[in-house]
Design a protein around this motif. Structure first.
Motif, PDB file in Angstrom:
ATOM      1  N   ASN A  52      49.717  41.375  17.200  1.00  0.00           N
ATOM      2  CA  ASN A  52      49.377  42.051  17.842  1.00  0.00           C
ATOM      3  C   ASN A  52      48.596  41.916  18.833  1.00  0.00           C
ATOM      4  OD1 ASN A  52      49.757  39.266  18.524  1.00  0.00           O
ATOM      5  ND2 ASN A  52      47.629  38.470  18.455  1.00  0.00           N
ATOM      6  N   TRP A  53      49.387  42.611  19.558  1.00  0.00           N
ATOM      7  CA  TRP A  53      49.371  43.082  20.710  1.00  0.00           C
ATOM      8  C   TRP A  53      48.023  44.437  21.216  1.00  0.00           C
ATOM      9  CZ3 TRP A  53      50.470  48.431  21.805  1.00  0.00           C
ATOM     10  CH2 TRP A  53      50.558  49.209  20.777  1.00  0.00           C
ATOM     11  N   ASP A  54      48.070  45.190  20.161  1.00  0.00           N
ATOM     12  CA  ASP A  54      47.452  45.920  20.396  1.00  0.00           C
ATOM     13  C   ASP A  54      46.047  45.148  20.384  1.00  0.00           C
ATOM     14  OD1 ASP A  54      47.859  45.936  17.771  1.00  0.00           O
ATOM     15  OD2 ASP A  54      47.162  47.653  17.492  1.00  0.00           O
ATOM     16  N   ASP A  55      45.580  44.061  20.010  1.00  0.00           N
ATOM     17  CA  ASP A  55      44.272  44.078  20.092  1.00  0.00           C
ATOM     18  C   ASP A  55      43.592  44.182  20.807  1.00  0.00           C
ATOM     19  OD1 ASP A  55      44.766  42.818  17.509  1.00  0.00           O
ATOM     20  OD2 ASP A  55      44.430  41.029  17.187  1.00  0.00           O
ATOM     21  N   GLN A  56      44.153  43.337  22.657  1.00  0.00           N
ATOM     22  CA  GLN A  56      43.154  43.127  23.722  1.00  0.00           C
ATOM     23  C   GLN A  56      43.702  44.832  23.813  1.00  0.00           C
ATOM     24  OE1 GLN A  56      45.959  44.495  26.721  1.00  0.00           O
ATOM     25  NE2 GLN A  56      47.019  45.426  25.683  1.00  0.00           N
ATOM     26  N   ILE A  57      43.805  45.664  23.739  1.00  0.00           N
ATOM     27  CA  ILE A  57      43.702  47.262  23.962  1.00  0.00           C
ATOM     28  C   ILE A  57      41.903  47.832  23.138  1.00  0.00           C
ATOM     29  CG2 ILE A  57      44.234  49.421  23.074  1.00  0.00           C
ATOM     30  CD1 ILE A  57      46.556  49.087  23.935  1.00  0.00           C
ATOM     31  N   HIS A 115      43.102  35.689  27.130  1.00  0.00           N
ATOM     32  CA  HIS A 115      42.106  37.077  28.196  1.00  0.00           C
ATOM     33  C   HIS A 115      41.444  37.244  28.324  1.00  0.00           C
ATOM     34  CE1 HIS A 115      46.097  39.242  25.445  1.00  0.00           C
ATOM     35  NE2 HIS A 115      45.462  39.223  24.216  1.00  0.00           N
ATOM     36  N   ILE A 116      40.319  36.662  27.403  1.00  0.00           N
ATOM     37  CA  ILE A 116      39.034  36.213  28.868  1.00  0.00           C
ATOM     38  C   ILE A 116      39.292  35.980  30.056  1.00  0.00           C
ATOM     39  CG2 ILE A 116      37.383  35.804  28.500  1.00  0.00           C
ATOM     40  CD1 ILE A 116      37.288  36.879  26.585  1.00  0.00           C
ATOM     41  N   ALA A 117      39.848  35.596  30.675  1.00  0.00           N
ATOM     42  CA  ALA A 117      39.807  35.476  32.286  1.00  0.00           C
ATOM     43  C   ALA A 117      41.305  36.472  32.534  1.00  0.00           C
ATOM     44  CB  ALA A 117      41.005  33.880  32.116  1.00  0.00           C
ATOM     45  N   TYR A 118      42.176  36.601  32.336  1.00  0.00           N
ATOM     46  CA  TYR A 118      41.775  38.065  32.892  1.00  0.00           C
ATOM     47  C   TYR A 118      41.354  39.830  32.770  1.00  0.00           C
ATOM     48  CZ  TYR A 118      47.261  35.851  32.365  1.00  0.00           C
ATOM     49  OH  TYR A 118      48.141  34.906  32.800  1.00  0.00           O
ATOM     50  N   PHE A 119      41.235  39.702  32.663  1.00  0.00           N
ATOM     51  CA  PHE A 119      39.764  40.595  31.183  1.00  0.00           C
ATOM     52  C   PHE A 119      38.654  40.292  32.648  1.00  0.00           C
ATOM     53  CE2 PHE A 119      40.513  41.406  27.130  1.00  0.00           C
ATOM     54  CZ  PHE A 119      41.413  42.272  27.845  1.00  0.00           C
ATOM     55  N   MET A 120      38.086  39.274  33.005  1.00  0.00           N
ATOM     56  CA  MET A 120      37.587  39.005  34.037  1.00  0.00           C
ATOM     57  C   MET A 120      37.862  39.148  35.522  1.00  0.00           C
ATOM     58  SD  MET A 120      35.583  35.403  32.176  1.00  0.00           S
ATOM     59  CE  MET A 120      34.766  35.184  34.288  1.00  0.00           C
ATOM     60  N   LEU A 121      38.986  38.831  35.853  1.00  0.00           N
ATOM     61  CA  LEU A 121      39.285  38.629  36.446  1.00  0.00           C
ATOM     62  C   LEU A 121      40.126  40.675  37.327  1.00  0.00           C
ATOM     63  CD1 LEU A 121      41.130  38.020  39.410  1.00  0.00           C
ATOM     64  CD2 LEU A 121      43.383  37.671  37.604  1.00  0.00           C
ATOM     65  N   PHE A 122      40.216  41.379  36.358  1.00  0.00           N
ATOM     66  CA  PHE A 122      40.785  42.902  36.621  1.00  0.00           C
ATOM     67  C   PHE A 122      39.771  43.902  36.027  1.00  0.00           C
ATOM     68  CE2 PHE A 122      44.863  41.540  34.785  1.00  0.00           C
ATOM     69  CZ  PHE A 122      45.474  41.738  35.826  1.00  0.00           C
ATOM     70  N   ALA A 123      38.564  43.198  36.101  1.00  0.00           N
ATOM     71  CA  ALA A 123      37.062  43.520  35.948  1.00  0.00           C
ATOM     72  C   ALA A 123      37.008  44.055  37.013  1.00  0.00           C
ATOM     73  CB  ALA A 123      36.515  43.449  34.836  1.00  0.00           C
ATOM     74  N   ILE A 124      37.336  43.237  37.688  1.00  0.00           N
ATOM     75  CA  ILE A 124      37.025  42.990  39.790  1.00  0.00           C
ATOM     76  C   ILE A 124      36.615  44.407  40.260  1.00  0.00           C
ATOM     77  CG2 ILE A 124      36.602  42.246  41.822  1.00  0.00           C
ATOM     78  CD1 ILE A 124      37.656  39.248  40.259  1.00  0.00           C
ATOM     79  N   PRO A 125      37.499  45.277  40.044  1.00  0.00           N
ATOM     80  CA  PRO A 125      37.108  46.317  41.137  1.00  0.00           C
ATOM     81  C   PRO A 125      36.512  47.426  40.168  1.00  0.00           C
ATOM     82  CG  PRO A 125      39.771  45.692  40.788  1.00  0.00           C
ATOM     83  CD  PRO A 125      38.931  45.033  40.157  1.00  0.00           C
ATOM     84  N   LEU A 126      36.686  47.391  38.530  1.00  0.00           N
ATOM     85  CA  LEU A 126      35.973  48.194  38.257  1.00  0.00           C
ATOM     86  C   LEU A 126      34.577  48.528  38.240  1.00  0.00           C
ATOM     87  CD1 LEU A 126      38.330  47.857  35.337  1.00  0.00           C
ATOM     88  CD2 LEU A 126      38.236  49.945  36.519  1.00  0.00           C
ATOM     89  N   LEU A 127      34.068  46.891  38.232  1.00  0.00           N
ATOM     90  CA  LEU A 127      33.049  46.679  38.199  1.00  0.00           C
ATOM     91  C   LEU A 127      32.372  46.302  39.733  1.00  0.00           C
ATOM     92  CD1 LEU A 127      32.929  43.244  35.934  1.00  0.00           C
ATOM     93  CD2 LEU A 127      31.544  45.275  35.214  1.00  0.00           C
ATOM     94  N   THR A 128      33.210  46.937  40.646  1.00  0.00           N
ATOM     95  CA  THR A 128      32.875  46.742  42.171  1.00  0.00           C
ATOM     96  C   THR A 128      32.577  47.924  42.177  1.00  0.00           C
ATOM     97  OG1 THR A 128      33.742  44.594  43.290  1.00  0.00           O
ATOM     98  CG2 THR A 128      33.308  46.169  44.024  1.00  0.00           C
ATOM     99  N   THR A 129      33.243  48.726  41.783  1.00  0.00           N
ATOM    100  CA  THR A 129      33.150  50.120  41.816  1.00  0.00           C
ATOM    101  C   THR A 129      31.569  50.952  40.682  1.00  0.00           C
ATOM    102  OG1 THR A 129      34.615  50.926  40.023  1.00  0.00           O
ATOM    103  CG2 THR A 129      35.226  51.025  42.497  1.00  0.00           C
ATOM    104  N   LEU A 130      31.139  50.633  39.911  1.00  0.00           N
ATOM    105  CA  LEU A 130      30.155  50.788  39.456  1.00  0.00           C
ATOM    106  C   LEU A 130      29.091  50.119  39.952  1.00  0.00           C
ATOM    107  CD1 LEU A 130      30.825  49.388  35.703  1.00  0.00           C
ATOM    108  CD2 LEU A 130      30.638  52.174  36.832  1.00  0.00           C
ATOM    109  N   LEU A 131      28.992  49.317  40.108  1.00  0.00           N
ATOM    110  CA  LEU A 131      27.527  48.222  41.134  1.00  0.00           C
ATOM    111  C   LEU A 131      27.158  49.238  42.167  1.00  0.00           C
ATOM    112  CD1 LEU A 131      27.764  44.989  41.032  1.00  0.00           C
ATOM    113  CD2 LEU A 131      26.357  46.547  39.578  1.00  0.00           C
TER     114      LEU A 131
END
Length: 236
Positions: free
Chosen positions: A84-89, A171-187
């Motif tokens: 199920n490795w592609d679930d996170q994608i 997975h949720i914890a990792y997504f929240m962490l790696f979302a920091i650069p993405l959300l910051t550039t959006l904002l």
């Protein structure tokens, strides 16, 4: 890797967005066209292909015995556990679609913005790497390890996609962490398609490389320059 019917059926969850984004890309006025929305599905497929290349390369070196790190065979239980490795994608793709639908800043992103690319890189090397270190350390505490992270370490002979085999909460914890650069550039309105895609592909590359079970970085480089081991992440 061979996908069964269940593997294929799970991709139906992104079908409504994929169809809608394609329809809008074809029918919208060029000035109103949202290229980023349309490219979510091709990007998901690119990530799957990227991971599959790493899987094939790793299994080749495991079978060949060249540059292997752990001299053991891959357990069939591990293969089943990691199918199920592609679930996170897919989950990541759903978050992209939902984000584009709900956040005005995520609509009609430009292909490239240098300031956004630099900001994402600096945010990753700074706060994200720092927080990732402490998150990973916390996950090895016996309380969290026994409940979550031990699932990841059940794979003794790691494969590239072992890197993403985690319980959902992790997975949720990792997504929240790696979302920091993405959300910051959006904002800050500096985001671009290149900064989003490049950052996620970078994370995939490092995850795959770090768990591939063959020495990706030639050992002679460390013999020539020993301090490199403090600067360079490697599978071993």
């Amino acid at each position: 890797m061979i996908w069964d019917v269940e593997n294929i059926q799970q991709y139906i969850v992104v079908a409504p967005w994929a169809v809608h984004s394609t329809y809008k890309f074809v029918t919208d006025d060029p000035e109103k066209m949202d290229l980023g929305y349309f490219l979510v599905l091709p990007f998901l497929l690119l990530r799957i292909l990227h991971n599959q290349v790493w899987i094939s390369l790793s299994r080749y070196y495991t079978a060949k015995g060249d540059r292997r790190i752990v001299e053991k065979g891959i357990d069939f239980n591990q293969v089943d556990r990691e199918t199920n490795w592609d679930d996170q994608i897919l989950f990541n793709g759903l978050l992209f679609y939902i984000g584009i639908s709900l956040l005005p800043q995520a609509k009609q992103l430009p292909l490239w913005r240098t300031d956004g690319v630099l900001m994402a890189a600096l945010l990753h090397t700074g706060p994200v790497e720092f927080l990732y270190y402490w998150l990973h350390k916390a996950l090895h505490h016996h309380f969290l390890y026994s409940r979550y992270h031990s699932h990841h370490h059940s794979s003794i002979v790691t494969e590239p996609i072992t890197s993403v085999i985690h319980p959902f909460a992790e997975h949720i914890a990792y997504f929240m962490l790696f979302a920091i650069p993405l959300l910051t550039t959006l904002l800050t309105k500096t985001a671009s398609i290149a900064s989003f895609a490049g950052y996620v592909i970078y994370i995939d590359f490092m995850n795959n490389m770090g768990h591939c079970n063959f020495e990706f970085v030639p050992k002679r480089l460390f013999d020539l320059f020993p301090p490199l081991k403090f600067l360079c992440y490697t599978p071993s």
